[in-house]
Design an enzyme around this catalytic site. Sequence first.
Site, PDB file in Angstrom:
ATOM      1  N   LYS A  72      -2.441  -1.913  -3.231  1.00 24.01           N
ATOM      2  CA  LYS A  72      -3.507  -1.057  -2.659  1.00 24.01           C
ATOM      3  C   LYS A  72      -3.115   0.407  -2.853  1.00 24.01           C
ATOM      4  CE  LYS A  72      -6.031  -0.162   1.625  1.00 24.01           C
ATOM      5  NZ  LYS A  72      -6.747  -0.752   2.728  1.00 24.01           N
ATOM      6  N   GLU A  80       0.818  -1.220   0.000  1.00 23.08           N
ATOM      7  CA  GLU A  80       0.000   0.000   0.000  1.00 23.08           C
ATOM      8  C   GLU A  80       0.853   1.273   0.000  1.00 23.08           C
ATOM      9  OE1 GLU A  80      -2.791   0.415   3.252  1.00 23.08           O
ATOM     10  OE2 GLU A  80      -3.659   2.223   2.399  1.00 23.08           O
TER      11      GLU A  80
HETATM   12  P1  13P Z   1      -9.457   4.162   4.127  1.00 26.57           P
HETATM   13  O1  13P Z   1     -10.281   3.417   3.112  1.00 26.57           O
HETATM   14  O2  13P Z   1     -10.271   4.736   5.247  1.00 26.57           O
HETATM   15  O3  13P Z   1      -8.516   5.129   3.494  1.00 26.57           O
HETATM   16  O4  13P Z   1      -8.566   3.072   4.857  1.00 26.57           O
HETATM   17  C1  13P Z   1      -7.950   2.112   4.095  1.00 26.57           C
HETATM   18  C2  13P Z   1      -6.699   1.703   4.739  1.00 26.57           C
HETATM   19  O5  13P Z   1      -6.509   0.546   5.027  1.00 26.57           O
HETATM   20  C3  13P Z   1      -5.662   2.706   4.980  1.00 26.57           C
HETATM   21  O6  13P Z   1      -4.461   2.066   5.283  1.00 26.57           O
END
Ligand code: 13P
Length: 338
Positions: free
Chosen positions: A217, A175
């Site tokens: 992500k 991510e």
């Molecule tokens: P949000 O969808 O609230 O941005 O959170 C996703 C997430 O896992 C952030 O690390």
Amino acid sequence: MSELNNIVLKVIGNGKGILAADESTGTMTKRLENVNVESSTQNRLIFRETLFSSESMKNFIGGVILYDETIKQSSSTGKKIPQLISDSNAVPGIKVDTGAKVLAGSPEEKITEGLDGLRERLKEYYKLGARFTKWRAVYIISKDYPSKLSIISNAHALARYAALAQESGMVPIVEPEVLMDGNHTADDCYKKTSEVLKRCFEELILSKVDLKGIILKPNMILPGSNSEQEISSQEIAKLTVKCLKESVPSDVPGIAFLSGGQTEKEATENLNSINKNNNTNFVMTYSYGRALQQSALKFWSKNIQDTKGTQATFNHRAKMCSLAAQGKWSKDIEQQNN
Ligand code: 13P
């Protein structure tokens, strides 16, 4: 097909997506206090258990990202939380980074920590039932940022984490989140996100990470939250798909977006437009925290005994997201089902 690739498809295939319920205790406390609920261990568990035992877990949620506190807890019926999730045929996952800290050398920016002792922690999480993991890096946008230092160091940490996660038999969610904060344009977001993603994949390849066994992500390509730029969902989708097509190797099976401060409706509509414009082989779905939980949390905070009502609110949101992940959502469906 490798075991890791099978896990990826189980988590994000068939119109399913991910429930990101891995808020750290600090973040969850802010969310609960925001709706005037005390952030006790018990309250955090009750809300989360309510979601994890809802009907939508069977149809719309392929995986749940847990926080260290939750993966070790048991439900009110005595079932371990990872077991409760697996019983709905969803996959339990775990956040394994230990948070974003000030980056030495560029103190406006952050570097994500958690590599020390990670191999041992991963073994423990595997035993507790986790089959996928998450590590989040954050990048700010402004004239001088993200710096080269932040792009290189965070990509390096993401790759070392991903290699360790795969070594332990779990799928890494990689991510790299380019934050929405600021007044930048969607075009700025596009350029910075491309740079960040390209560097991440250079490092992942260098670390011999099996790209078929990861989930990316990323953020969508959006103007900053303080920007005055008007942009349609259609344009957001076109920019997002183009950026990912150019920067992500085609071996990656799936992309699960974060919601990152969009409202529930925006995150759903944008994901739907992305899927309507998806001319790639990537599965494009959701890994939402706030955009899956906000309404349910609000409802629950006012009706704490009403488990069924809270679940109905959550089921609706999860169903809308799942339709969006297939490009089948519409404003009419949203209203009819509400
Ligand atoms: P949000 O969808 O609230 O941005 O959170 C996703 C997430 O896992 C952030 O690390």
